[in-house]
Design a protein around this motif. Structure first.
Motif, mmCIF file in Angstrom:
data_model
loop_
_atom_site.group_PDB
_atom_site.id
_atom_site.type_symbol
_atom_site.label_atom_id
_atom_site.label_comp_id
_atom_site.label_asym_id
_atom_site.label_seq_id
_atom_site.Cartn_x
_atom_site.Cartn_y
_atom_site.Cartn_z
ATOM 1 N N GLN A 123 -2.747 -0.768 -2.390
ATOM 2 C CA GLN A 123 -1.368 -1.175 -2.621
ATOM 3 C C GLN A 123 -1.195 -1.765 -4.018
ATOM 4 O O GLN A 123 -2.142 -2.326 -4.595
ATOM 5 C CB GLN A 123 -0.930 -2.198 -1.570
ATOM 6 N N GLN A 124 0.021 -1.699 -4.528
ATOM 7 C CA GLN A 124 0.351 -2.199 -5.866
ATOM 8 C C GLN A 124 1.388 -3.298 -5.739
ATOM 9 O O GLN A 124 2.442 -3.112 -5.111
ATOM 10 C CB GLN A 124 0.878 -1.065 -6.748
ATOM 11 N N LYS A 139 5.432 -3.081 -5.940
ATOM 12 C CA LYS A 139 5.871 -1.751 -5.533
ATOM 13 C C LYS A 139 5.947 -1.646 -4.021
ATOM 14 O O LYS A 139 7.010 -1.325 -3.470
ATOM 15 C CB LYS A 139 4.921 -0.689 -6.100
ATOM 16 N N ASP A 140 4.830 -1.885 -3.333
ATOM 17 C CA ASP A 140 4.835 -1.800 -1.881
ATOM 18 C C ASP A 140 4.441 -3.109 -1.210
ATOM 19 O O ASP A 140 4.186 -3.143 -0.012
ATOM 20 C CB ASP A 140 3.937 -0.665 -1.393
ATOM 21 N N GLU A 155 9.440 -3.481 2.866
ATOM 22 C CA GLU A 155 9.106 -2.612 1.743
ATOM 23 C C GLU A 155 8.798 -1.215 2.279
ATOM 24 O O GLU A 155 8.463 -1.041 3.452
ATOM 25 C CB GLU A 155 7.895 -3.141 0.962
#
Length: 615
Positions: A232-233, A236-237, A281
């Protein structure tokens, strides 16, 4: 040459040399032991005196023979394992009619000559592929003559935890565990299948664990689908993260209060706790291994609910739980965010959560049952009854209170690091051999050292006697040496001798707070920084303890002791605020104990403190 006689009366000659004979002998004997036939081996086996020729036509009478008796006990299937270990060439030529001799002669090839033997019928020599020669020196890192490197016919024990889906799918117990987990995910509407398009999904995997009872017996087989959250980033998420973890001091405090008031202690377990959290998200994941939808094999999962492994999963579960508890009338503690308190007229209720493990206690049994019913209607729960085993700590009722023990965890550590047979010692560290960060002894495996220290840190939950030793040994994790490793093994020897020691919580304990503080000055080979330690008691029960290195260098023993008192006072104030939230008022003013006169004067006289700062 070695000859093995089987019930088919066929000779299996194996090419042997003086170099490969010891390995072959160990492998054959190991296989026979695995088959339970070690009692049927007769005769002695000795290595050839010299390297035998590789040409079978030039070989003479066999120098060694291993006869398995009785012959009807051996089958071709049993000896099939030998074909994995050593090169065996079966006799594929047409066989002759067996004679009365225990050794029979197969047809000879045109290039073979019969050998002489003392028996009535001479055993022939069948051509076989020579055993590969190894002229280079064996690397002791990968090859050890003292070990048997072999395979076995016996299946792997079912109690072992598989590491991949392909392994688990062959066992009905693990298949059932995976089916239960997958069905729970589907029923919870955890995801929906969408086309891959331009989305980049993260992977997932199955994780398998065997849940055990306090006595070590198997409780259940647990399979968990875990997302690969490390892909995961941030931004972003996922965004904020949090994990609901109750402080050990809070747990001991609540247990002591429940004991003093004779309140019941109940334990709950939330099934698939993280699956109850709602994601805000967009997170995409590949389909679970072994459960790909046959109609949409190329689709990916768009997650609606949180799943284990996601970075935001604990926070999503905590928000869902907090929302329910606040609507029910609970208040969140400011001292510990994983503690919830319900107070209404004559009812007092404490709710502690540690990820998915819950401990409850109150003074009204009917309200407790009503709350559990309401909670189970919202979340899938498992009522474990009275508190008996929480976070790996065994809770044992005694006539005077509770006894908290982690003997099972200690035994697992001793077994994992092969120290179960070590000699016991009476102290956790040696007083005559100081440990230094500048130690010149040979370095050791840092990964293994950190793994052991990490396992021991969890023991501080019930073992204040090893707090200083763990803190000291943790200071060398970046570059451990042989002396540090020996000190760590000494701590294991101490734990072996005190494996049944634990923490006692007395029922009839007073509500008097007292703190004992101490510190050295300059440390011992610690770059001038002192070590602080304190113990905090509520009556006769110890609740909080700590041993840590100070963050700055003290210029005098008074300053070092004063810093230690400051840390102990901060912990005391925090515990006092916690007791106030729980509705408990100490009977007397808290007392601080210190063995340094200068530090005592500084605490009592602010003028001296200002003068000390000026100097």
């Amino acid at each position: 040459m070695a000859i093995i006689e089987v019930n088919t009366h066929t000779h299996f000659p194996i090419k042997l040399t003086a170099n490969n004979f010891p390995v072959w002998r160990k492998q054959v004997i190991a296989t026979l032991i695995g088959l339970g036939l070690e009692g049927y081996v007769t005769g002695t086996i000795e290595a050839p005196s010299k390297v035998l020729p590789t040409d079978a036509t030039k070989e003479s009478q066999p120098t060694n023979a291993m006869i398995l008796q009785p012959t009807n006990y051996i089958t071709q299937d049993m000896l099939s394992s030998l074909s994995i270990l050593i090169p065996i060439i079966p006799n594929t030529a047409p066989t002759q009619q067996p004679s009365s001799s225990p050794i029979h002669t197969p047809p000879q090839s045109p290039t073979q000559q019969p050998t002489t033997s003392s028996s009535n019928i001479d055993p022939p020599i069948v051509s076989a592929t020579p055993y590969p020669q190894r002229n280079r020196k064996r690397n002791s890192k990968y090859f050890n003559n003292n070990l048997i490197n072999t395979t076995t016919l016996h299946p792997i024990p079912t109690t072992l935890e598989p590491t991949a889906h392909n392994q688990a799918s062959k066992d009905p117990k693990w298949r059932s565990a995976m089916d239960s987990e997958f069905n729970a995910l589907i029923q919870n509407n955890t995801w929906e299948l969408v086309p891959a398009s331009n989305h980049t999904p993260i992977g997932c995997k199955w994780v398998f664990r065997i849940k055990r009872n306090p006595d070590g017996s198997i409780s259940k087989y647990k399979a968990r689908l875990v997302a690969k959250g490390f892909l995961q980033q941030y931004g972003k998420d996922y965004f904020d993260t949090f994990s609901p973890v109750t402080k050990p001091v809070t747990i001991r405090t609540v247990l002591s209060i429940a004991l003093s008031n004779n309140w019941p202690l109940r334990q709950l377990d939330v099934n698939n706790a993280f699956l109850h959290g709602t994601l805000h998200e967009e997170v995409f994941m590949t389909q679970p291994p072994g459960y790909t939808d046959p109609q949409y094999p190329t689709h990916i999962c768009k997650l609606k609910k949180s799943i284990y492994g996601l970075k935001q999963a604990p926070r999503a579960w905590y928000i869902e739980l907090t929302t329910f508890l606040i609507r029910f009338g609970f208040k969140k503690s400011l001292a510990d965010l994983s503690l919830f308190i319900y107070q209404d007229k004559s009812i007092t209720f404490y709710f502690m959560v540690y990820v998915d493990d819950i401990v409850l206690t109150d003074n009204h049994s009917h309200f407790l049952d009503h709350f559990i019913t309401s909670l189970s209607a919202k979340f899938s729960l498992k009522d474990l009854g009275a508190l008996h085993h929480f976070l790996g700590v065994e809770v044992i009722p005694t006539p005077t209170g509770l006894f908290l023990s982690q003997h099972r965890h200690i035994q697992d550590i001793l077994t994992q690091f092969h120290m179960e047979g070590a000699k016991e010692v009476s102290t956790p560290l040696s007083a005559t051999e100081p440990l230094s960060i500048t130690d010149q002894s040979p370095t050791v495996d840092a990964t293994l050292y950190r793994k052991l220290v990490g396992s021991l840190q969890y023991l501080a939950f019930t073992r204040p006697d090893i707090s200083f030793a763990i803190n000291k040994l943790s200071q060398f994790m970046h570059n451990p040496c042989q002396n540090h490793w020996q000190a760590l093994k000494r701590l294991l020897r101490y734990l072996k001798g005190t494996i049944h020691h634990g923490l006692v919580l007395n029922r009839n304990s007073s509500l008097t707070l007292s703190v004992f503080s101490d510190s050295d000055w300059g440390g011992v080979h610690s770059a001038g920084r002192s070590t602080t330690a304190y113990l905090l008691y509520l009556g006769t029960n110890i609740f909080s303890w700590k041993s840590t290195k100070q963050k700055s260098v003290s210029r005098s023993s008074t300053e070092a002791e004063y810093k230690s008192l400051a840390n102990a006072t901060a912990e005391l104030i925090w515990l006092k605020n916690l007791l106030q939230e729980l509705g408990i008022t100490p009977t007397t003013i808290p007392t601080l104990f210190c063995d340094n006169t200068g530090a005592t004067y500084l605490c009592a006289n602010p003028v001296l403190s200002l003068q000390n700062e000026a100097h």
